[in-house]
Design an enzyme around this catalytic site. Structure first.
Site, PDB file in Angstrom:
ATOM      1  CE  LYS A 191       4.096  -2.430   7.237  1.00 46.03           C
ATOM      2  NZ  LYS A 191       3.119  -1.374   7.522  1.00 46.03           N
ATOM      3  CB  ALA A 214      -5.205   1.238  10.538  1.00 50.40           C
ATOM      4  CE  LYS A 273      -2.553   0.879   3.669  1.00 51.71           C
ATOM      5  NZ  LYS A 273      -2.102  -0.385   4.212  1.00 51.71           N
ATOM      6  NE  ARG A 315      -0.520   5.046   8.535  1.00 53.92           N
ATOM      7  CZ  ARG A 315      -0.665   3.765   8.825  1.00 53.92           C
ATOM      8  NH1 ARG A 315      -0.945   3.396  10.063  1.00 53.92           N
ATOM      9  NH2 ARG A 315      -0.531   2.848   7.900  1.00 53.92           N
ATOM     10  CG  PHE A 323      -3.575  -2.723   9.041  1.00 57.89           C
ATOM     11  CD1 PHE A 323      -2.531  -3.562   8.663  1.00 57.89           C
ATOM     12  CD2 PHE A 323      -3.512  -2.132  10.298  1.00 57.89           C
ATOM     13  CE1 PHE A 323      -1.458  -3.805   9.515  1.00 57.89           C
ATOM     14  CE2 PHE A 323      -2.444  -2.373  11.152  1.00 57.89           C
ATOM     15  CZ  PHE A 323      -1.417  -3.215  10.760  1.00 57.89           C
ATOM     16  CG  PHE A 359       4.267  -9.231  -6.154  1.00 58.36           C
ATOM     17  CD1 PHE A 359       5.305  -9.237  -5.224  1.00 58.36           C
ATOM     18  CD2 PHE A 359       3.136  -8.466  -5.878  1.00 58.36           C
ATOM     19  CE1 PHE A 359       5.218  -8.500  -4.054  1.00 58.36           C
ATOM     20  CE2 PHE A 359       3.041  -7.732  -4.708  1.00 58.36           C
ATOM     21  CZ  PHE A 359       4.091  -7.748  -3.785  1.00 58.36           C
ATOM     22  CB  THR A 365       5.131   0.049  -2.590  1.00 58.04           C
ATOM     23  OG1 THR A 365       5.892  -0.481  -1.511  1.00 58.04           O
ATOM     24  CG2 THR A 365       5.968   0.022  -3.853  1.00 58.04           C
ATOM     25  CD1 TRP A 376       8.769  -2.938  -4.800  1.00 57.50           C
ATOM     26  CD2 TRP A 376       9.701  -4.064  -6.504  1.00 57.50           C
ATOM     27  NE1 TRP A 376       9.855  -3.623  -4.301  1.00 57.50           N
ATOM     28  CE2 TRP A 376      10.440  -4.318  -5.322  1.00 57.50           C
ATOM     29  CE3 TRP A 376      10.095  -4.659  -7.694  1.00 57.50           C
ATOM     30  CZ2 TRP A 376      11.566  -5.152  -5.309  1.00 57.50           C
ATOM     31  CZ3 TRP A 376      11.214  -5.486  -7.693  1.00 57.50           C
ATOM     32  CH2 TRP A 376      11.933  -5.729  -6.508  1.00 57.50           C
TER      33      TRP A 376
END
Length: 557
Positions: free
Chosen positions: A105, A273, A71, A94, A301, A381, A73, A410
């Site tokens: 993470k 969140a 998210k 954030r 999230f 991906f 990214t 990405w």
């Protein structure tokens, strides 16, 4: 493809003053933290009051899985893409917490060629905002116990102190402690506990305050305890707010950094969140809107948590309204929601993709229920197959009448998200409906909880434990019944069971506890087994983070 950290280190960063120029921020409005980070001065931000605002784009996601959705990214890639197609855009993100960085993470500054930099500083101490928030919270805790030690003129009931302590770390050993042991000189022994800093009400107030005056007023409203005759005691009562505001004064100035493509990003505040409201600061968002054509922000999230709170809490309090919403999905995460084990995700599986699509479908319908236009950003991906992407686009078109766009930011940076940027602009400049909410604030707190559970989570009903029910009755009696609710629950499922993936229906949402956040302006509803102080996993990320022979950080990504 090099690793995230290798890509970030290879980048040539612009001096932060050049980045600020893109938004029309003069040098004298910057407080530099080295060459590539700056805070934006309070006075300059105040001078923007009344200026027309650009369009707000909200980035949210499907229910997250261990496979990862990307998210942040996507938020960065979309911001770069908007700049590439001629829109002046800024990202509002954030700040990362140290807890997840050293826990499960890892870092939280985007990935690949869609990163904000300098990412090592951003992921670790940054400009010290979290330290300031932790210090302000800790000062309040010290003043409460000091007041009790010196005669307790407010008649605080030491059995009913609600103000826990905080630290920016995942540490389950601190969830429940005994304090003030060791004799009379150390105060009155009582039970206490720690939350992670991002769950602190100071963090929530910090992120919802309009300015310093509003910050101090909100701090003063925070209820920290009850008297022996069950009357609320606030931080204003213990005379904590002035000193706390002093500690937070500089931190309240938004942080300016840049993407790998040299575009501006405001990174400020960081409530989770799943245990808080999950949005960056109002000050940063408003600043972005007054300086740019497009402000791209994310909510933590999945859309059931971050996006719902962005709308029902942040937008309700501030009058903000997104012009378009991007829901981030991945092929592999949808296959996990369709029942595929993580180790088998590389194999093409159209049946599992279609089964897991139910999760995306519910999130799209939920966001639409707020009156907001939606586009799906499919984060690509390399393991994905063309057939899987084609099938997902077909499902979105036929079952939801929504566009799904494959994004390769990405690997390609902003160039890989230009199609998404064009779609976002088309939605933002198209017909807009009035913003609606999941519930009305005039209803009882229990009705608000039930509305979210049944309308957004697909639940049959809610189940409130007796302790929580008693506290809710007290909140209603004390005049807090019209506050919105902030649901604290697992991020992995629409239910309170993290293993129940996809789009479960007919379940019960169990409410274990509730906490009043009168300063922030909401009631936190703790569901299932969610913890406001996380623990570290069996193999934490900290195990592999170190300095290499050249003194550079290794293992953060």
């Amino acid at each position: 493809m090099p690793s995230d950290i290798e890509i970030a280190r290879a980048a040539t960063l612009k001096p932060i003053a050049q980045v600020a120029e893109k938004l029309g921020i003069p040098d004298e409005a910057l407080h530099n933290y080295g060459k590539h980070i700056a805070k934006i001065d309070h006075d300059f931000i105040a001078s923007l009051e009344g200026k027309p605002e650009g369009k707000l784009v909200l980035v949210t996601a499907i229910s997250p899985t261990p496979a990862g959705e990307g998210k942040t990214t996507t938020t960065v890639g979309l911001g770069d893409a908007l700049n590439r197609i001629g829109k002046r855009a800024v990202m509002c993100l954030r700040e990362p917490s140290l807890g997840p960085c050293f826990g499960m993470k890892g870092g939280a500054a985007g990935g690949g060629k869609a990163q904000v930099v300098p990412m090592e500083q951003i992921n670790l101490h940054f400009t010290g905002d979290f330290h300031a928030i932790t210090s302000a919270h800790s000062l309040a805790a010290a003043l409460i116990d000091n007041h009790i030690y010196w005669a307790n003129e407010l008649n605080i009931d030491v059995r009913r102190i609600h103000w826990r302590r905080v630290v920016d770390m995942n540490d389950r050993a601190l969830r429940a402690i005994n304090q003030s042991l060791g004799g009379v000189a150390n105060g009155f022994p009582r039970e206490d506990g720690f939350d992670i800093t991002v769950a602190s009400e100071v963090m929530a107030v910090f992120c919802l305050a309009k300015n310093l005056a509003d910050l101090e007023e909100r701090l003063g409203r925070i209820v920290i305890a009850e008297t022996r005759d069950r009357k609320p005691v606030t931080l204003a009562d213990v005379k904590a707010t002035g000193a706390m505001t002093v500690l937070l004064k500089d931190a309240l100035q938004p942080n300016l950094v840049q993407t790998l493509e040299g575009n501006p990003a405001l990174i400020h505040g960081g409530p989770f969140a799943n245990i808080a409201h999950g949005c960056n600061s109002v000050i940063a968002t408003r600043t972005g809107l007054r300086l740019a054509d497009y402000t791209v922000t994310e909510a933590g999230f999945g859309a059931d948590l971050g996006a719902e709170k962005f709308i029902d809490i942040k937008c309700r309090q501030t009058g903000l309204k997104p012009s378009s919403v991007v829901i981030v999905a991945t092929i592999r995460a949808l296959k996990m929601h369709g029942g595929v084990n993580k180790k088998d995700l590389q194999a093409e599986n159209l049946d599992a993709l279609e089964k897991g699509f139910a999760n995306l479908e519910r999130h799209v319908n939920n966001v639409r229920s707020f009156g907001l236009p939606v586009v799906v950003g499919v984060n690509h991906f390399f393991q994905d197959t063309d057939a899987e992407h084609a099938r997902l686009k077909e499902l979105c078109r036929d079952r939801l009448q929504v566009e799904a766009i494959t994004c390769k930011h990405w690997a390609e940076g902003g160039a890989g998200a230009e199609a998404l940027a064009q779609a976002v602009v088309k939605l933002a400049e198209g017909e807009q409906k009035p913003l609606t909410f999941a519930y009305e604030t005039e209803t009882k707190i229990t009705d608000k909880i039930k509305a979210i559970a049944t309308k957004l989570y697909g639940a049959a009903d809610i189940q409130i434990e007796s302790k929580a029910a008693t506290k809710l009755a007290g909140f209603e009696k004390d005049g807090y019944g019209k506050l919105p609710v902030c649901m604290a629950k697992t991020q992995y499922s629409f239910s309170t069971d993290p293993t129940l993936m996809g789009a479960p229906s007919g379940h019960l949402v169990s409410v274990r506890d509730v906490r009043l956040s009168a300063g922030a302006g909401f009631v936190v509803v703790i569901c299932g087994e969610i913890m406001t102080m996380p623990g570290l996993p069996k193999v934490p990320a900290a195990d592999t983070i170190r300095l290499d022979a050249n003194g550079q950080i290794d293992g953060l990504f």
